[in-house]
Structures are given as structure tokens and as C-alpha cells.
Write a protein that holds these residues in place. Structure first.
Motif, short mmCIF file in Angstrom:
data_model
loop_
_atom_site.label_atom_id
_atom_site.label_comp_id
_atom_site.label_asym_id
_atom_site.label_seq_id
_atom_site.Cartn_x
_atom_site.Cartn_y
_atom_site.Cartn_z
N ARG A 1 0.83 -1.21 0.00
CA ARG A 1 0.00 0.00 0.00
C ARG A 1 0.86 1.26 0.00
O ARG A 1 0.57 2.22 -0.72
CB ARG A 1 -0.95 -0.01 1.20
N LEU A 2 1.92 1.25 0.80
CA LEU A 2 2.83 2.39 0.85
C LEU A 2 3.45 2.60 -0.53
O LEU A 2 3.50 3.73 -1.04
CB LEU A 2 3.92 2.14 1.90
N GLY A 3 3.91 1.54 -1.14
CA GLY A 3 4.52 1.63 -2.46
C GLY A 3 3.56 2.13 -3.52
O GLY A 3 3.92 2.92 -4.39
N LYS A 4 2.32 1.68 -3.43
CA LYS A 4 1.30 2.11 -4.39
C LYS A 4 1.06 3.61 -4.29
O LYS A 4 0.97 4.31 -5.31
CB LYS A 4 0.00 1.35 -4.16
N VAL A 5 0.97 4.12 -3.08
CA VAL A 5 0.75 5.56 -2.88
C VAL A 5 1.94 6.35 -3.42
O VAL A 5 1.76 7.36 -4.11
CB VAL A 5 0.50 5.88 -1.39
N LEU A 6 3.15 5.88 -3.15
CA LEU A 6 4.34 6.57 -3.65
C LEU A 6 4.37 6.57 -5.18
O LEU A 6 4.67 7.58 -5.81
CB LEU A 6 5.61 5.92 -3.10
N ALA A 7 4.04 5.43 -5.78
CA ALA A 7 4.04 5.33 -7.25
C ALA A 7 3.00 6.26 -7.86
O ALA A 7 3.27 6.94 -8.87
CB ALA A 7 3.78 3.89 -7.67
N LEU B 1 12.01 10.29 -0.11
CA LEU B 1 10.98 10.15 -1.14
C LEU B 1 9.87 11.19 -0.94
O LEU B 1 9.44 11.84 -1.90
CB LEU B 1 10.40 8.74 -1.12
N CYS B 2 9.42 11.35 0.29
CA CYS B 2 8.36 12.31 0.58
C CYS B 2 8.78 13.73 0.22
O CYS B 2 8.00 14.48 -0.39
CB CYS B 2 7.95 12.23 2.05
N LYS B 3 9.99 14.08 0.57
CA LYS B 3 10.46 15.43 0.27
C LYS B 3 10.51 15.67 -1.24
O LYS B 3 10.04 16.69 -1.73
CB LYS B 3 11.84 15.66 0.88
N ALA B 4 11.04 14.71 -1.98
CA ALA B 4 11.13 14.85 -3.43
C ALA B 4 9.75 14.87 -4.09
O ALA B 4 9.55 15.53 -5.11
CB ALA B 4 11.97 13.72 -4.01
N LEU B 5 8.80 14.16 -3.48
CA LEU B 5 7.45 14.09 -4.05
C LEU B 5 6.51 15.14 -3.45
O LEU B 5 5.31 15.11 -3.69
CB LEU B 5 6.88 12.68 -3.84
N GLU B 6 7.10 16.06 -2.66
CA GLU B 6 6.35 17.16 -2.05
C GLU B 6 5.12 16.64 -1.33
O GLU B 6 3.97 17.06 -1.57
CB GLU B 6 5.96 18.19 -3.12
N SER C 1 3.95 14.97 2.66
CA SER C 1 4.36 14.75 4.04
C SER C 1 4.30 13.25 4.36
O SER C 1 3.47 12.52 3.80
CB SER C 1 3.48 15.52 5.02
N ALA C 2 5.15 12.81 5.25
CA ALA C 2 5.14 11.40 5.68
C ALA C 2 3.81 11.07 6.33
O ALA C 2 3.29 9.96 6.15
CB ALA C 2 6.31 11.14 6.62
N THR C 3 3.24 12.02 7.03
CA THR C 3 1.94 11.81 7.67
C THR C 3 0.88 11.50 6.61
O THR C 3 0.12 10.54 6.76
CB THR C 3 1.52 13.05 8.48
N ASP C 4 0.84 12.30 5.55
CA ASP C 4 -0.14 12.06 4.49
C ASP C 4 0.13 10.74 3.78
O ASP C 4 -0.81 10.03 3.42
CB ASP C 4 -0.12 13.20 3.47
N LEU C 5 1.39 10.40 3.60
CA LEU C 5 1.74 9.13 2.96
C LEU C 5 1.17 7.97 3.76
O LEU C 5 0.49 7.09 3.22
CB LEU C 5 3.26 9.00 2.84
N PHE C 6 1.44 7.96 5.07
CA PHE C 6 0.97 6.87 5.91
C PHE C 6 -0.57 6.84 6.00
O PHE C 6 -1.17 5.78 6.00
CB PHE C 6 1.59 6.92 7.30
N LYS C 7 -1.19 8.01 6.05
CA LYS C 7 -2.65 8.05 6.10
C LYS C 7 -3.25 7.47 4.82
O LYS C 7 -4.18 6.65 4.88
CB LYS C 7 -3.15 9.49 6.27
N GLN C 8 -2.72 7.89 3.67
CA GLN C 8 -3.25 7.40 2.40
C GLN C 8 -3.01 5.91 2.22
O GLN C 8 -3.79 5.22 1.58
CB GLN C 8 -2.68 8.18 1.23
#
Length: 85
Positions: free
Chosen positions: A20-26, A68-73, A75-82
């Protein structure tokens, strides 16, 4: 051998979260119209490592998640929530 089996079970235990984390990042990377290669160059990370993170094959460190979060603008919080983590 028993120790290895225990480690394998622990690795599999968090596989859904990694995927799930990888999917959100992609999705975020694609939304920014970045290739894995360009993103990797920006944050000094190999394209194959990014691919493995996005497919849930790798368990990235907190430092790499923050890069990754910084480069993708993002937040880590939003990443984990999503990702539902």
C-alpha cells in the motif's frame, strides 16, 4: 534454519502495508510526471530500489521514506494516512 523461517514470517507479516505504501508513492510520482530514474537521480537512490519499494518488495528505512516524501512534495503523515498505516 528455524531462525530464518521466523524472519521470513516477520517479513511477510507487513507485506500488505509495504504494498500500500509503495502504491501511494508510485501514484504520487506518476502524478508529478516523474520517472523512477529521474526521481532516483534527484534523491541519490537507484531506480531498481524505487521500483522495489513501489511494488512492496523492499522495506525502506525511515530516512529513505523521508527522502521520497520530500522529493514528491508529500508529508510522511499524508503518505501513511493514504496507505492506511
Amino acid at each position: 534454519m528455524v531462525k530464518f523461517r521466523h524472519m521470513a514470517k516477520q517479513t511477510l507479516k507487513f507485506a500488505p502495508e509495504r504494498k500500500r505504501l509503495g502504491k501511494v508513492l508510485a501514484e504520487r510520482r506518476r502524478a508529478m510526471d516523474l520517472t523512477q530514474e529521474v526521481l532516483g537521480f534527484e534523491i541519490d537512490m537507484d531506480r531498481t530500489y524505487i521500483s522495489d519499494i513501489e511494488t512492496g518488495k523492499r522495506n525502506p528505512s525511515l530516512v529513505n521514506i523521508l527522502k521520497l516524501c520530500k522529493a514528491l512534495e508529500f508529508s510522511a503523515t499524508d503518505l501513511f494516512k493514504q496507505a492506511g498505516i
